[in-house]
Design a protein around this motif. Structure first.
Motif, PDB file in Angstrom:
ATOM      1  N   GLN A 198       0.832  -1.206   0.000  1.00  0.00           N
ATOM      2  CA  GLN A 198       0.000   0.000   0.000  1.00  0.00           C
ATOM      3  C   GLN A 198       0.864   1.254   0.000  1.00  0.00           C
ATOM      4  O   GLN A 198       0.555   2.238   0.664  1.00  0.00           O
ATOM      5  CB  GLN A 198      -0.913  -0.011   1.230  1.00  0.00           C
ATOM      6  N   ASN A 199       1.925   1.219  -0.769  1.00  0.00           N
ATOM      7  CA  ASN A 199       2.884   2.323  -0.749  1.00  0.00           C
ATOM      8  C   ASN A 199       2.644   3.372  -1.831  1.00  0.00           C
ATOM      9  O   ASN A 199       2.974   4.529  -1.639  1.00  0.00           O
ATOM     10  CB  ASN A 199       4.313   1.783  -0.873  1.00  0.00           C
ATOM     11  N   THR A 200       2.080   2.943  -2.955  1.00  0.00           N
ATOM     12  CA  THR A 200       1.874   3.883  -4.064  1.00  0.00           C
ATOM     13  C   THR A 200       0.402   3.965  -4.408  1.00  0.00           C
ATOM     14  O   THR A 200      -0.409   3.129  -3.980  1.00  0.00           O
ATOM     15  CB  THR A 200       2.649   3.424  -5.321  1.00  0.00           C
ATOM     16  N   VAL A 201       0.059   4.954  -5.194  1.00  0.00           N
ATOM     17  CA  VAL A 201      -1.330   5.100  -5.643  1.00  0.00           C
ATOM     18  C   VAL A 201      -1.748   3.889  -6.467  1.00  0.00           C
ATOM     19  O   VAL A 201      -2.867   3.389  -6.324  1.00  0.00           O
ATOM     20  CB  VAL A 201      -1.491   6.410  -6.460  1.00  0.00           C
ATOM     21  N   GLU A 202      -0.862   3.394  -7.303  1.00  0.00           N
ATOM     22  CA  GLU A 202      -1.175   2.216  -8.120  1.00  0.00           C
ATOM     23  C   GLU A 202      -1.464   0.995  -7.237  1.00  0.00           C
ATOM     24  O   GLU A 202      -2.410   0.242  -7.486  1.00  0.00           O
ATOM     25  CB  GLU A 202      -0.024   1.911  -9.080  1.00  0.00           C
ATOM     26  N   GLU A 203      -0.650   0.805  -6.211  1.00  0.00           N
ATOM     27  CA  GLU A 203      -0.869  -0.318  -5.293  1.00  0.00           C
ATOM     28  C   GLU A 203      -2.190  -0.160  -4.542  1.00  0.00           C
ATOM     29  O   GLU A 203      -2.914  -1.138  -4.330  1.00  0.00           O
ATOM     30  CB  GLU A 203       0.297  -0.429  -4.307  1.00  0.00           C
ATOM     31  N   LEU A 204      -2.512   1.057  -4.153  1.00  0.00           N
ATOM     32  CA  LEU A 204      -3.798   1.304  -3.484  1.00  0.00           C
ATOM     33  C   LEU A 204      -4.973   1.054  -4.421  1.00  0.00           C
ATOM     34  O   LEU A 204      -6.000   0.511  -4.005  1.00  0.00           O
ATOM     35  CB  LEU A 204      -3.846   2.728  -2.929  1.00  0.00           C
ATOM     36  N   ASN A 205      -4.822   1.414  -5.684  1.00  0.00           N
ATOM     37  CA  ASN A 205      -5.878   1.137  -6.668  1.00  0.00           C
ATOM     38  C   ASN A 205      -6.064  -0.363  -6.854  1.00  0.00           C
ATOM     39  O   ASN A 205      -7.201  -0.852  -6.969  1.00  0.00           O
ATOM     40  CB  ASN A 205      -5.563   1.810  -8.003  1.00  0.00           C
ATOM     41  N   GLN A 206      -4.956  -1.104  -6.886  1.00  0.00           N
ATOM     42  CA  GLN A 206      -5.041  -2.558  -7.001  1.00  0.00           C
ATOM     43  C   GLN A 206      -5.708  -3.157  -5.765  1.00  0.00           C
ATOM     44  O   GLN A 206      -6.516  -4.075  -5.867  1.00  0.00           O
ATOM     45  CB  GLN A 206      -3.658  -3.166  -7.194  1.00  0.00           C
ATOM     46  N   LEU A 207      -5.349  -2.628  -4.597  1.00  0.00           N
ATOM     47  CA  LEU A 207      -5.979  -3.073  -3.344  1.00  0.00           C
ATOM     48  C   LEU A 207      -7.486  -2.823  -3.381  1.00  0.00           C
ATOM     49  O   LEU A 207      -8.276  -3.695  -3.033  1.00  0.00           O
ATOM     50  CB  LEU A 207      -5.348  -2.357  -2.147  1.00  0.00           C
ATOM     51  N   ALA A 208      -7.875  -1.642  -3.835  1.00  0.00           N
ATOM     52  CA  ALA A 208      -9.302  -1.306  -3.914  1.00  0.00           C
ATOM     53  C   ALA A 208     -10.037  -2.239  -4.870  1.00  0.00           C
ATOM     54  O   ALA A 208     -11.163  -2.665  -4.588  1.00  0.00           O
ATOM     55  CB  ALA A 208      -9.469   0.147  -4.359  1.00  0.00           C
ATOM     56  N   LEU A 209      -9.400  -2.583  -5.972  1.00  0.00           N
ATOM     57  CA  LEU A 209     -10.023  -3.498  -6.944  1.00  0.00           C
ATOM     58  C   LEU A 209     -10.200  -4.885  -6.339  1.00  0.00           C
ATOM     59  O   LEU A 209     -11.269  -5.501  -6.471  1.00  0.00           O
ATOM     60  CB  LEU A 209      -9.183  -3.571  -8.212  1.00  0.00           C
ATOM     61  N   LYS A 210      -9.178  -5.382  -5.652  1.00  0.00           N
ATOM     62  CA  LYS A 210      -9.289  -6.693  -5.006  1.00  0.00           C
ATOM     63  C   LYS A 210     -10.354  -6.675  -3.916  1.00  0.00           C
ATOM     64  O   LYS A 210     -11.124  -7.624  -3.768  1.00  0.00           O
ATOM     65  CB  LYS A 210      -7.932  -7.111  -4.423  1.00  0.00           C
ATOM     66  N   TYR A 211     -10.393  -5.595  -3.149  1.00  0.00           N
ATOM     67  CA  TYR A 211     -11.404  -5.430  -2.099  1.00  0.00           C
ATOM     68  C   TYR A 211     -12.803  -5.448  -2.713  1.00  0.00           C
ATOM     69  O   TYR A 211     -13.695  -6.135  -2.231  1.00  0.00           O
ATOM     70  CB  TYR A 211     -11.155  -4.117  -1.349  1.00  0.00           C
ATOM     71  N   ARG A 212     -12.999  -4.707  -3.801  1.00  0.00           N
ATOM     72  CA  ARG A 212     -14.300  -4.634  -4.474  1.00  0.00           C
ATOM     73  C   ARG A 212     -14.709  -6.015  -4.983  1.00  0.00           C
ATOM     74  O   ARG A 212     -15.877  -6.389  -4.902  1.00  0.00           O
ATOM     75  CB  ARG A 212     -14.222  -3.621  -5.611  1.00  0.00           C
ATOM     76  N   ASN A 213     -13.754  -6.786  -5.494  1.00  0.00           N
ATOM     77  CA  ASN A 213     -14.066  -8.130  -5.991  1.00  0.00           C
ATOM     78  C   ASN A 213     -14.611  -9.023  -4.875  1.00  0.00           C
ATOM     79  O   ASN A 213     -15.571  -9.769  -5.072  1.00  0.00           O
ATOM     80  CB  ASN A 213     -12.844  -8.775  -6.639  1.00  0.00           C
ATOM     81  N   VAL A 214     -13.988  -8.954  -3.701  1.00  0.00           N
ATOM     82  CA  VAL A 214     -14.466  -9.761  -2.571  1.00  0.00           C
ATOM     83  C   VAL A 214     -15.832  -9.259  -2.114  1.00  0.00           C
ATOM     84  O   VAL A 214     -16.727 -10.057  -1.828  1.00  0.00           O
ATOM     85  CB  VAL A 214     -13.446  -9.763  -1.405  1.00  0.00           C
ATOM     86  N   MET A 215     -16.023  -7.951  -2.074  1.00  0.00           N
ATOM     87  CA  MET A 215     -17.323  -7.398  -1.680  1.00  0.00           C
ATOM     88  C   MET A 215     -18.411  -7.802  -2.685  1.00  0.00           C
ATOM     89  O   MET A 215     -19.535  -8.120  -2.294  1.00  0.00           O
ATOM     90  CB  MET A 215     -17.251  -5.872  -1.554  1.00  0.00           C
ATOM     91  N   ASP A 216     -18.081  -7.812  -3.960  1.00  0.00           N
ATOM     92  CA  ASP A 216     -19.028  -8.278  -4.980  1.00  0.00           C
ATOM     93  C   ASP A 216     -19.386  -9.737  -4.758  1.00  0.00           C
ATOM     94  O   ASP A 216     -20.541 -10.141  -4.945  1.00  0.00           O
ATOM     95  CB  ASP A 216     -18.459  -8.091  -6.389  1.00  0.00           C
ATOM     96  N   SER A 217     -18.399 -10.536  -4.345  1.00  0.00           N
ATOM     97  CA  SER A 217     -18.670 -11.943  -4.039  1.00  0.00           C
ATOM     98  C   SER A 217     -19.640 -12.056  -2.869  1.00  0.00           C
ATOM     99  O   SER A 217     -20.543 -12.899  -2.893  1.00  0.00           O
ATOM    100  CB  SER A 217     -17.374 -12.680  -3.711  1.00  0.00           C
TER     101      SER A 217
END
Length: 148
Positions: A77-96
């Motif tokens: 969670q160090n860069t904006v890109e990493e945070l965006n990837q984290l948010a996408l993975k989080y959203r995928n689990v929430m969608d599940s």
């Protein structure tokens, strides 16, 4: 008691507006089982299946919650890109989680008889939600005897 249960159920239907304007969810596992059983006047078989479905939802959500924790704890969670990837993975689990809720609700809806399903349709209409379309189950104890 029945009015309070009805009010609680309508509140759950309306509270899912964040998820999707189209879905009319029962909220198995969120709404108290006794409230759902009371509102829909469920028979003993339906009540038992409601308990089973609530347990299934809890189990599946526990697994998904562990996935959420793992995503959060293990993802950089160090860069904006990493945070965006984290948010996408989080959203995928929430969608599940949302998909699991819909699946469990549909399983319960499939157990409703035609009158119970009609009540569900009416409640969805009142809450301005689109109901899931299922074929109501016909129970032998809900078929009136034929008169000769």
């Amino acid at each position: 008691m029945r009015f309070l249960a009805f009010k609680t159920f309508l509140l759950v239907l309306i509270s899912f507006s964040v998820r999707s304007q189209a879905d009319c969810l029962l909220g198995v596992g969120i709404t108290e089982n006794d409230s759902l059983a009371d509102i829909f006047q469920m028979n003993d078989v339906q009540k038992q299946e409601l308990l089973n479905l609530s347990a299934e939802l809890k189990y599946r959500n526990e697994i998904l919650n562990v996935q959420l924790e793992n995503v959060y704890n293990r993802h950089p969670q160090n860069t904006v890109e990493e945070l965006n990837q984290l948010a996408l993975k989080y959203r995928n689990v929430m969608d599940s989680m949302q998909s699991v809720q819909s699946m469990i609700d549909k399983k319960l809806l499939a157990l409703l008889n035609p009158k119970q399903y009609q009540l569900y349709l009416d409640l969805c209409h009142e809450a301005s939600r689109s109901p899931f379309v299922i074929t109501p189950k016909v129970y032998s104890d809900s078929i009136p005897p034929k008169h000769k």
